[in-house]
Write a protein that holds these residues in place. Structure first.
Motif: not given
Length: 174
Positions: A75-99
């Motif tokens: 899951w953290l790797l998916v977050g890394f890939a989402s940030v690296a690829r500027a994938n806005a939807g998953p970055v938003e999801a992580f911003s809500g779920d990871l904290l």
């Protein structure tokens, strides 16, 4: 060559080969293809790929919440890939779920980061981004940092701890 390096990065994040770790081979392939900037071959078109990435996120998040340490790393790797690829939807999801996930399981997250220092900038960016996600008040960031700084310093190597704390304090895309 690049595909082999990304596959190696995935294996390092998981602590073993993806199949031996119990990660679906198609999920592992999708993560590597995404890291490479390729359209995932398991999906017929970009819209299906977008929904597939969301489903991969959801599967890994649910398994991480159930206590699977490999799913947490994936899951953290998916977050890394989402940030690296500027994938806005998953970055938003992580911003809500990871904290909230970090607050419930700080030692698990820090153990995953201690094993995979290269995930620190993106993961800690996402934790820090969670403080202002969807209009949340930023008032408890200072209290969070006061409480977590000793733990982060104790569980991560010094350079990783500094990088993590800097990202949580003032998130900026790595």
């Amino acid at each position: 060559m690049i595909l082999k390096r990304c596959a190696l990065g995935l294996a390092l994040a998981l602590g073993t080969t993806p199949v031996a770790a119990g990660v679906d081979p198609l999920d592992a392939q999708e993560i590597v293809e995404t890291l490479l900037g390729l359209d995932p071959s398991r999906h017929a078109d970009p819209l299906t790929a977008m929904h597939g990435w969301g489903a991969l996120y959801a599967r890994q998040y649910a398994a991480a919440q159930a206590g699977d340490p490999i799913a947490l790393r994936t899951w953290l790797l998916v977050g890394f890939a989402s940030v690296a690829r500027a994938n806005a939807g998953p970055v938003e999801a992580f911003s809500g779920d990871l904290l909230p996930y970090y607050r419930a399981h700080p030692l698990k997250v820090l153990a995953a980061l201690a094993d995979n220092g290269w995930l620190v900038p993106a993961t800690c960016f996402l934790v820090g981004n969670g403080f202002t996600h969807e209009g949340r008040s930023d008032v408890d960031r200072t209290a969070f940092l006061s409480e977590e700084t000793p733990r982060i310093n104790a569980k991560l190597p010094p350079a990783s701890a500094r990088a993590c704390l800097d990202q949580i304090a003032a998130p900026r895309l790595p």
